[in-house]
Design a protein around this motif. Structure first.
Motif, PDB file in Angstrom:
ATOM      1  N   VAL A  38     -38.570  19.970  48.160  1.00  0.00           N
ATOM      2  CA  VAL A  38     -38.160  18.717  47.530  1.00  0.00           C
ATOM      3  C   VAL A  38     -37.284  18.965  46.312  1.00  0.00           C
ATOM      4  N   HIS A  40     -34.195  16.433  43.702  1.00  0.00           N
ATOM      5  CA  HIS A  40     -33.283  15.301  43.850  1.00  0.00           C
ATOM      6  C   HIS A  40     -31.962  15.750  44.455  1.00  0.00           C
ATOM      7  N   HIS A 202     -37.443  13.464  50.956  1.00  0.00           N
ATOM      8  CA  HIS A 202     -37.648  12.733  49.706  1.00  0.00           C
ATOM      9  C   HIS A 202     -38.945  11.948  49.743  1.00  0.00           C
ATOM     10  N   MET A 204     -42.468  11.836  49.462  1.00  0.00           N
ATOM     11  CA  MET A 204     -43.504  12.713  48.944  1.00  0.00           C
ATOM     12  C   MET A 204     -44.819  12.575  49.707  1.00  0.00           C
ATOM     13  N   VAL A 216     -40.308  22.988  44.753  1.00  0.00           N
ATOM     14  CA  VAL A 216     -39.538  21.958  44.069  1.00  0.00           C
ATOM     15  C   VAL A 216     -38.293  22.600  43.481  1.00  0.00           C
ATOM     16  N   SER A 218     -34.587  22.220  41.289  1.00  0.00           N
ATOM     17  CA  SER A 218     -33.835  21.416  40.356  1.00  0.00           C
ATOM     18  C   SER A 218     -32.626  22.219  39.887  1.00  0.00           C
ATOM     19  N   ILE A 238     -43.012  16.499  37.158  1.00  0.00           N
ATOM     20  CA  ILE A 238     -42.408  15.908  38.361  1.00  0.00           C
ATOM     21  C   ILE A 238     -41.591  14.675  37.998  1.00  0.00           C
ATOM     22  N   LEU A 243     -38.341  12.894  40.137  1.00  0.00           N
ATOM     23  CA  LEU A 243     -38.938  12.790  41.472  1.00  0.00           C
ATOM     24  C   LEU A 243     -40.114  11.832  41.447  1.00  0.00           C
ATOM     25  N   ASP A 244     -40.447  11.323  42.625  1.00  0.00           N
ATOM     26  CA  ASP A 244     -41.615  10.457  42.723  1.00  0.00           C
ATOM     27  C   ASP A 244     -42.850  11.302  42.979  1.00  0.00           C
TER      28      ASP A 244
ATOM     29  N   ASP C 171     -31.013   8.256  48.838  1.00  0.00           N
ATOM     30  CA  ASP C 171     -32.177   8.965  48.308  1.00  0.00           C
ATOM     31  C   ASP C 171     -32.938   8.013  47.379  1.00  0.00           C
TER      32      ASP C 171
END
Ligand SMILES: Nc1ncnc2c1ncn2[C@@H]1O[C@H](COP(=O)(O)OP(=O)(O)O)[C@@H](O)[C@H]1O
Ligand SMILES: Nc1ncnc2c1ncn2[C@@H]1O[C@H](COP(=O)(O)OP(=O)(O)O)[C@@H](O)[C@H]1O
Ligand SMILES: [Mg+2]
Ligand SMILES: [Mg+2]
Lengths: 286, 263, 272
Positions: A38, A40, A202, A204, A216, A218, A238, A243-244, C171
């Protein structure tokens, strides 16, 4: 099968700003893992997964698969691509043959298999994704619904019989039913076919429920690489990454914050219901 | 790999030339190129070259960039030169070996033609370097609009150009993606002879065409839903305006052309 | 008078085939926020296209602000009143620069240049994209592209925007941007919104949810009413928002929870 990335960095040739899409990535992926990847958009997930089967060569560092460094000049990438299947985002956009059969057979044929073996594989792959072989084999993939097209495209990768299956945002654009079918397929492949699965998503909830390891990313770096329970307990971090949380985790944390002492490492609805109702009975309201 | 591709060769700068009206620039370019064909002496070329140099310095485009732009036509230039030098007869024989000879006339015509081609390329590329595709489209649309009366769909042509410019990067990116997706299924785009390679392109080209058509369908719907109904009655956000500098430039260009034609 | 009214609408793409829409009756009032859900192929997109005359009904009539879509005279006016945003962010932007794209609609309407300028600036500001006005669209993120598409519609000063799964290809970040934008337009600018989606969470802020199934309106009501009947929705291949399902399951266990739609409401009702 063991996949290793050592100090892998990557800059796209035409990136004028020269930003690193991947920065010094170190990673080991072994058999029987279900990895949720995961991060973004733009964090480097797609770049990373394409590196795993040699579609992108790292600017520096090495990718080692079963002890073979595939970044070297002479390695046969066909062998690697047979073992590591990659389902791209919107895979139905790559369909090209006149029949469903022909399209699913494309991969196996490229492997130089006999036509009997190809047929066997096409059959098996189509049934795996839940499309009846006799009904669909002669149809044109372009007359199918979007959801069915996606299944055909995934079958096209499964027909290569990969040991590792990578899926880049496979549920994007599907309706709830399509998403549910996809999840069942992944569970089946992992539990019954012994495949290693790398799922980029995306969503979760999917990641938390299915995977046993969450990575994760980034800005081209790996920031977490741990079990779902541990990764999603880093609530602040997170959120900071934009991120969710899985929705259930979010609910449990919020309840916890209000003084209801529920566990927060639960990702299935049924367990969450158990946990909350048990806690509520213990203390009646918070 | 294709994400940052730029269409055309436009170089954004703040210069007199950049700020000129695209219609005037197009007209001047056409005039100057026509005049170029009337020039019949190297001294005429010298004057033309001088005016090109002035425009380049006004436009703030680095000279190197313009020289680089000539690279793609190098082959054409060399071919012209060689053909003339070896096959145009007349005048003093300068060099001879068996039946191959180089004669003065050939040498002269060769260099004459090459100069013409090079000046032509430089002048047109000055237009595209200093005018954005958008302005070019607008300019062409306007200049073609008198032909609407005889049935030339000027605005529709301009719209098509705009859409092409808009979608080229999208389709290139998509081609890259499809290619990788097929490679992940063991497709081979790199080896084999020409026939085999061409056949191997099918898994790339078919999806690309299908996608282009799907996009075209979607776009047509989107345009229709935004009240597109051809060029009739359409206004523009930016209306082209001819300014003082444009008239001045046009005047100078006219003068120069007359000189070239009667020189 | 209702802004949009469908009376006994049937639609089929070809005469031989069974109709894709069957006897649709629907009214949308000015200022409403309506969400439409339904499985793939249930006719949502077809319905959307009827609303701004990309299609005309085979039977029955569609009336927009008093104008019948059957009358060709009205088409441009109706399309100006009811704008449309589509699913694929890449396939609906026309121009090579953001502001030129936003100007496209007004240009087609023949609006004078200074007025277009004003509208473009206002529209870009309403969706928060004014900083990107000189960018080429293909470098924007999906969410940004959709916001530009929305701005392109706003610049036509419509009364209603129909959005056909505008978030399906985005997204989470992009989805949030788009949802915030359309709620803002509904609340602050009074624009009627008809929003088609597969994401049940996106419907909880709507005034009304319409459930489509096999070419008919299966149900229509407040989000609370619609999501009360979880099993019914699941039969149609649809979901309910996860919190709603959790609350439902908790109730089965004897926990008393009022009807809720969001995490906040659930937490508040459990820990009040
Ligand atoms: N083909 C490409 N050419 C140039 N830059 C690219 C390309 N693909 C991705 N990038 C850049 O690399 C970075 C990582 O992108 P990507 O791996 O696609 O991330 P993710 O899949 O997590 O969204 C981004 O900054 C993106 O803009
Ligand atoms: N252009 C078309 N031509 C023929 N049939 C179509 C066309 N578009 C959609 N359909 C059919 O109409 C039905 C409803 O489609 P659609 O309105 O797109 O549903 P949804 O948007 O709910 O998925 C489907 O069965 C679909 O196959
Ligand atoms: Mg990606
Ligand atoms: Mg649809």
């Amino acid at each position: 099968m063991l996949i290793e990335l050592k100090n892998v960095s990557h800059i796209y040739d035409d990136d004028l700003k020269g930003t690193e899409a991947l920065k010094d990535i170190n990673l080991r992926i072994s058999d029987q893992e279900f990895i949720g990847l995961v991060g973004h958009t733009g964090s480097g997930k797609s770049t990373l997964v394409q590196m795993l089967n040699g579609l992108i060569k790292p600017s520096s560092g090495s990718v080692i698969i079963d002890g073979v460094n595939i970044t070297g000049e002479k390695t046969s990438l066909l062998g690697i691509r047979r073992k590591i299947g990659l389902v791209f985002q919107y895979p139905e956009h790559q369909l090209f043959e006149e029949t469903v059969y022909g399209d699913v057979a494309f991969g196996p044929r490229n492997l130089g298999l006999s036509e009997e073996e190809v047929e066997l594989r096409v059959k098996e792959a189509l049934e795996l994704v839940g499309l009846d072989y006799e009904e669909f084999k002669d149809r044109s993939p372009f007359n199918l619904s979007g959801g069915q097209q996606r299944k055909v495209a995934i079958a096209g990768v499964l027909a290569m019989k990969p040991e590792v299956l990578i899926l880049d945002e496979p549920s994007a654009g599907l309706d709830p039913q399509g998403r549910q079918q996809l999840i069942s397929l992944l569970e089946y492949l992992y539990n019954n076919k012994g495949m290693t699965i790398i799922l980029v998503s995306h969503r979760m909830e999917e990641i938390a429920r299915l995977s046993n390891r969450v990575i994760v990313m980034s800005e081209g770096e790996i920031v977490f690489d741990d079990s779902p329970a541990r990764v999603f307990s880093e609530v602040e971090k997170i959120r900071e990454l934009g991120l969710d949380l899985p929705e259930i985790t979010e609910i449990l944390w919020r309840l916890n914050g209000k003084g209801l002492r529920v566990r927060t490492d639960i990702f299935s609805l049924a367990e969450a219901v158990e946990e909350i109702s048990r806690e509520l009975r213990g203390s009646s309201k918070c | 790999m294709l994400r940052n591709i730029t269409i055309g060769q436009y170089m954004a700068r703040d210069s007199i030339i950049h700020n000129m009206d695209p219609r005037i620039k197009i007209v001047i370019t056409i005039m100057m190129i026509t005049a170029l064909f009337f020039i019949d002496s190297f001294s005429g070329y010298g004057l033309f070259f001088l005016s090109v140099l002035v425009i380049i310095s006004l436009s703030r485009i680095p000279l190197l960039r313009i020289i680089k732009g000539l690279r793609p036509v190098l082959f054409l230039v060399m071919l012209t030169l060689i053909l003339h030098v070896f096959f145009t007869r007349g005048g003093e024989v300068i060099w001879q070996w068996g039946f191959i000879s180089i004669e003065a006339e050939g040498l002269y015509t060769g260099f004459f033609m090459v100069t013409r081609i090079v000046l032509l390329i430089i002048f047109t590329s000055l237009l595209t370097l200093t005018t954005s595709p958008l302005e070019l489209t607008d300019g062409i649309e306007y200049l073609l609009s008198p032909l609407k009366r005889v049935g030339v769909p000027a605005s529709e042509l301009a719209m098509m150009m705009t859409i092409a410019l808009r979608f080229i990067p999208t389709l290139l990116e998509e081609a890259d993606k499809i290619m990788k997706a097929q490679m992940a299924r063991g497709a081979d785009f790199e080896s084999g002879n020409i026939v085999k390679r061409a056949r191997n392109l099918i898994p790339l080209l078919v999806p690309l065409f299908i996608s282009a058509f799907r996009r075209a369908d979607d776009l047509a719907l989107a345009m229709e839903s935004r009240c597109y109904h051809g060029g009739e009655g359409r206004t523009r956000l930016y209306e082209l305006k001819v300014k003082g500098t444009d008239f001045a430039a046009l005047g100078v260009a006219l003068l120069l052309c007359m000189v070239f034609i009667y020189f | 008078m209702a802004l949009i009214e469908l009376r006994g609408v049937d639609f089929s793409y070809s005469e031989m085939e069974t109709p894709v829409l069957k006897n649709i009756n629907l009214t949308v009032e000015a200022g409403e926020f309506v969400s439409i859900i339904g499985g793939n192929g249930s006719g949502k997109s077809t319905l959307a296209k009827l609303l701004n005359v990309l299609l005309v009904p085979s039977a029955g009539e569609v009336i927009v602000d008093g104008m019948n879509t059957a009358d060709e005279e009205n088409w441009l006016k109706i399309r100006q009143k009811v704008g449309m945003v589509f699913q694929n962010p890449d396939n609906q932007l026309v121009a090579t620069r953001v502001e030129d794209d936003v100007a496209f609609g007004p240009e087609n309407l023949g609006i004078p240049s200074p007025e277009i300028r004003k509208r473009v600036d206002k529209a870009l500001e309403a969706v928060g994209m004014e900083k990107f006005k000189d960018n080429p669209p293909h470098n924007l993120s999906g969410g940004q592209k959709q916001r530009v598409a929305i701005a392109g519609v706003i610049a036509m000063e419509p009364e209603c925007i129909v959005l056909d799964e505008p978030t399906a290809m985005l997204d989470p970040q992009g989805r949030k941007e788009v949802m915030e934008t359309i709620h803002f337009l509904n609340k602050e600018k009074g624009i009627t919104i008809i929003h088609i989606t597969h994401f049940m969470e996106e419907t909880v802020g709507a005034d009304r949810v319409i459930v489509m199934n096999q070419g008919s309106i299966h149900k229509s009501g407040l989000p609370l009413e619609i999501f009360r009947e979880i099993d019914d929705l699941k039969k149609l291949g649809l979901d309910v928002p996860l919190v709603v399902e959790l609350a439902h399951e908790l109730r089965k266990k004897g926990v008393e929870i009022p009807a809720i739609l969001s995490i906040n409401e659930l937490v508040d009702s459990l820990c009040s």
